[in-house]
Design a protein around this motif. Structure first.
Motif, PDB file in Angstrom:
ATOM      1  N   ASN A   1       0.836  -1.210   0.000  1.00  0.00           N
ATOM      2  CA  ASN A   1       0.000   0.000   0.000  1.00  0.00           C
ATOM      3  C   ASN A   1       0.870   1.259   0.000  1.00  0.00           C
ATOM      4  O   ASN A   1       0.726   2.135   0.859  1.00  0.00           O
ATOM      5  N   LEU A   2       1.767   1.342  -0.955  1.00  0.00           N
ATOM      6  CA  LEU A   2       2.751   2.428  -0.989  1.00  0.00           C
ATOM      7  C   LEU A   2       2.100   3.803  -1.014  1.00  0.00           C
ATOM      8  O   LEU A   2       2.540   4.711  -0.317  1.00  0.00           O
ATOM      9  N   ARG A   3       1.058   3.995  -1.790  1.00  0.00           N
ATOM     10  CA  ARG A   3       0.413   5.317  -1.848  1.00  0.00           C
ATOM     11  C   ARG A   3      -0.061   5.750  -0.475  1.00  0.00           C
ATOM     12  O   ARG A   3       0.105   6.891  -0.073  1.00  0.00           O
ATOM     13  N   GLU A   4      -0.616   4.831   0.266  1.00  0.00           N
ATOM     14  CA  GLU A   4      -1.124   5.122   1.605  1.00  0.00           C
ATOM     15  C   GLU A   4       0.005   5.314   2.622  1.00  0.00           C
ATOM     16  O   GLU A   4      -0.124   6.094   3.565  1.00  0.00           O
ATOM     17  N   ASN A   5       1.129   4.620   2.409  1.00  0.00           N
ATOM     18  CA  ASN A   5       2.198   4.589   3.408  1.00  0.00           C
ATOM     19  C   ASN A   5       3.471   5.341   3.018  1.00  0.00           C
ATOM     20  O   ASN A   5       4.438   5.328   3.776  1.00  0.00           O
ATOM     21  N   PHE A   6       3.472   6.022   1.866  1.00  0.00           N
ATOM     22  CA  PHE A   6       4.706   6.661   1.411  1.00  0.00           C
ATOM     23  C   PHE A   6       5.188   7.761   2.355  1.00  0.00           C
ATOM     24  O   PHE A   6       6.370   7.818   2.700  1.00  0.00           O
ATOM     25  N   ASP A   7       4.314   8.645   2.781  1.00  0.00           N
ATOM     26  CA  ASP A   7       4.734   9.756   3.635  1.00  0.00           C
ATOM     27  C   ASP A   7       5.355   9.262   4.945  1.00  0.00           C
ATOM     28  O   ASP A   7       6.386   9.775   5.389  1.00  0.00           O
ATOM     29  N   THR A   8       4.756   8.240   5.541  1.00  0.00           N
ATOM     30  CA  THR A   8       5.307   7.676   6.775  1.00  0.00           C
ATOM     31  C   THR A   8       6.647   7.006   6.494  1.00  0.00           C
ATOM     32  O   THR A   8       7.603   7.159   7.267  1.00  0.00           O
ATOM     33  N   THR A   9       6.729   6.287   5.393  1.00  0.00           N
ATOM     34  CA  THR A   9       7.987   5.646   4.996  1.00  0.00           C
ATOM     35  C   THR A   9       9.084   6.691   4.860  1.00  0.00           C
ATOM     36  O   THR A   9      10.178   6.550   5.430  1.00  0.00           O
ATOM     37  N   ALA A  10       8.806   7.754   4.123  1.00  0.00           N
ATOM     38  CA  ALA A  10       9.800   8.800   3.876  1.00  0.00           C
ATOM     39  C   ALA A  10      10.220   9.478   5.178  1.00  0.00           C
ATOM     40  O   ALA A  10      11.415   9.678   5.436  1.00  0.00           O
ATOM     41  N   ARG A  11       9.262   9.813   6.022  1.00  0.00           N
ATOM     42  CA  ARG A  11       9.552  10.504   7.273  1.00  0.00           C
ATOM     43  C   ARG A  11      10.428   9.655   8.195  1.00  0.00           C
ATOM     44  O   ARG A  11      11.427  10.132   8.742  1.00  0.00           O
ATOM     45  N   LEU A  12      10.083   8.371   8.341  1.00  0.00           N
ATOM     46  CA  LEU A  12      10.834   7.512   9.262  1.00  0.00           C
ATOM     47  C   LEU A  12      12.207   7.140   8.694  1.00  0.00           C
ATOM     48  O   LEU A  12      13.176   7.022   9.447  1.00  0.00           O
ATOM     49  N   HIS A  13      12.306   6.978   7.379  1.00  0.00           N
ATOM     50  CA  HIS A  13      13.597   6.698   6.735  1.00  0.00           C
ATOM     51  C   HIS A  13      14.523   7.896   6.940  1.00  0.00           C
ATOM     52  O   HIS A  13      15.682   7.745   7.341  1.00  0.00           O
ATOM     53  N   ALA A  14      14.017   9.090   6.690  1.00  0.00           N
ATOM     54  CA  ALA A  14      14.824  10.302   6.864  1.00  0.00           C
ATOM     55  C   ALA A  14      15.232  10.495   8.325  1.00  0.00           C
ATOM     56  O   ALA A  14      16.383  10.855   8.621  1.00  0.00           O
ATOM     57  N   ALA A  15      14.325  10.241   9.254  1.00  0.00           N
ATOM     58  CA  ALA A  15      14.643  10.388  10.677  1.00  0.00           C
ATOM     59  C   ALA A  15      15.709   9.384  11.109  1.00  0.00           C
ATOM     60  O   ALA A  15      16.597   9.719  11.897  1.00  0.00           O
ATOM     61  N   TYR A  16      15.628   8.176  10.601  1.00  0.00           N
ATOM     62  CA  TYR A  16      16.599   7.134  10.938  1.00  0.00           C
ATOM     63  C   TYR A  16      18.014   7.547  10.531  1.00  0.00           C
ATOM     64  O   TYR A  16      18.968   7.342  11.269  1.00  0.00           O
ATOM     65  N   PHE A  17      18.143   8.171   9.365  1.00  0.00           N
ATOM     66  CA  PHE A  17      19.463   8.511   8.837  1.00  0.00           C
ATOM     67  C   PHE A  17      19.940   9.907   9.221  1.00  0.00           C
ATOM     68  O   PHE A  17      21.131  10.188   9.122  1.00  0.00           O
ATOM     69  N   GLY A  18      19.065  10.786   9.641  1.00  0.00           N
ATOM     70  CA  GLY A  18      19.495  12.136   9.984  1.00  0.00           C
ATOM     71  C   GLY A  18      20.097  12.827   8.768  1.00  0.00           C
ATOM     72  O   GLY A  18      19.492  12.841   7.696  1.00  0.00           O
ATOM     73  N   GLU A  19      21.303  13.365   8.919  1.00  0.00           N
ATOM     74  CA  GLU A  19      21.967  14.082   7.829  1.00  0.00           C
ATOM     75  C   GLU A  19      22.570  13.155   6.774  1.00  0.00           C
ATOM     76  O   GLU A  19      22.907  13.595   5.680  1.00  0.00           O
ATOM     77  N   HIS A  20      22.741  11.886   7.107  1.00  0.00           N
ATOM     78  CA  HIS A  20      23.308  10.913   6.166  1.00  0.00           C
ATOM     79  C   HIS A  20      22.271  10.605   5.088  1.00  0.00           C
ATOM     80  O   HIS A  20      21.094  10.443   5.383  1.00  0.00           O
ATOM     81  N   ARG A  21      22.693  10.529   3.856  1.00  0.00           N
ATOM     82  CA  ARG A  21      21.778  10.286   2.735  1.00  0.00           C
ATOM     83  C   ARG A  21      22.270   9.139   1.859  1.00  0.00           C
ATOM     84  O   ARG A  21      22.921   9.342   0.835  1.00  0.00           O
ATOM     85  N   PRO A  22      21.956   7.876   2.226  1.00  0.00           N
ATOM     86  CA  PRO A  22      22.341   6.765   1.362  1.00  0.00           C
ATOM     87  C   PRO A  22      21.467   6.751   0.110  1.00  0.00           C
ATOM     88  O   PRO A  22      20.419   7.409   0.070  1.00  0.00           O
ATOM     89  N   THR A  23      21.875   6.000  -0.883  1.00  0.00           N
ATOM     90  CA  THR A  23      20.984   5.785  -2.007  1.00  0.00           C
ATOM     91  C   THR A  23      19.833   4.914  -1.511  1.00  0.00           C
ATOM     92  O   THR A  23      19.965   4.181  -0.532  1.00  0.00           O
ATOM     93  N   SER A  24      18.696   5.008  -2.172  1.00  0.00           N
ATOM     94  CA  SER A  24      17.546   4.223  -1.727  1.00  0.00           C
ATOM     95  C   SER A  24      16.583   3.988  -2.869  1.00  0.00           C
ATOM     96  O   SER A  24      16.361   4.866  -3.709  1.00  0.00           O
ATOM     97  N   THR A  25      16.025   2.798  -2.876  1.00  0.00           N
ATOM     98  CA  THR A  25      14.952   2.460  -3.797  1.00  0.00           C
ATOM     99  C   THR A  25      13.752   2.049  -2.963  1.00  0.00           C
ATOM    100  O   THR A  25      13.874   1.205  -2.072  1.00  0.00           O
ATOM    101  N   VAL A  26      12.617   2.681  -3.209  1.00  0.00           N
ATOM    102  CA  VAL A  26      11.383   2.304  -2.522  1.00  0.00           C
ATOM    103  C   VAL A  26      10.423   1.767  -3.576  1.00  0.00           C
ATOM    104  O   VAL A  26      10.276   2.355  -4.647  1.00  0.00           O
ATOM    105  N   MET A  27       9.826   0.623  -3.276  1.00  0.00           N
ATOM    106  CA  MET A  27       8.924  -0.030  -4.235  1.00  0.00           C
ATOM    107  C   MET A  27       7.634  -0.439  -3.547  1.00  0.00           C
ATOM    108  O   MET A  27       7.673  -0.969  -2.430  1.00  0.00           O
ATOM    109  N   GLY A  28       6.529  -0.218  -4.227  1.00  0.00           N
ATOM    110  CA  GLY A  28       5.263  -0.732  -3.762  1.00  0.00           C
ATOM    111  C   GLY A  28       5.134  -2.180  -4.205  1.00  0.00           C
ATOM    112  O   GLY A  28       5.466  -2.516  -5.339  1.00  0.00           O
TER     113      GLY A  28
END
Length: 134
Positions: free
Chosen positions: A84-111
């Motif tokens: 349910n990526l459309r429903e969960n994308f914002d939460t995914t993005a927010r928690l992924h960004a919070a986990y990494f802080g200033e670090h920015r690894p490459t990432s692929t997100v798939m529904g």
């Protein structure tokens, strides 16, 4: 030239059933299998709670990193599978960004339409370079 390898598993029943390791170190690279939301006894955590599943999944990723003496800053890539990526994308993005802080690894997100466990909503894999400054 032979490259040394080292495997890591949590000792969960599905590791033996499926025939895989949670992570494998090959030289200075650690390949982390898709992590999911479970406790250390193997019980699934967070049915119907997407945010809890993401945070528990990332906590399990931290346990893998700890085993190899690695830090989040050494993660160079993540692969995030989301039901349910459309429903969960914002939460995914927010928690992924919070986990990494200033670090920015490459990432692929798939529904995806389904994952291994019936209540599973997210799975996160990673590639870690131990020779990157922590």
């Amino acid at each position: 030239m032979t490259v040394p390898t080292k495997e890591f598993s949590f000792g969960m029943p599905w590791e033996e059933l499926y025939g895989y390791s949670q992570a494998m170190r090959v030289g200075e690279t650690v390949y982390v299998s898709g992590q999911l939301s479970h406790d250390q006894k193997g019980a699934f955590v967070g049915a119907d709670d997407f945010g809890l599943q993401v945070t528990t999944t990332l906590a399990n990723l931290d346990l893998v990193l700890e085993h190899f003496g690695a830090s989040r800053r050494q993660i160079v890539e993540t692969t995030v599978l989301v039901r349910n990526l459309r429903e969960n994308f914002d939460t995914t993005a927010r928690l992924h960004a919070a986990y990494f802080g200033e670090h920015r690894p490459t990432s692929t997100v798939m529904g995806v339409s389904d994952l291994a466990l019936p209540d599973q909503l997210v799975e996160i894999g990673a590639v870690v370079r131990l020779d990157v400054e922590a």
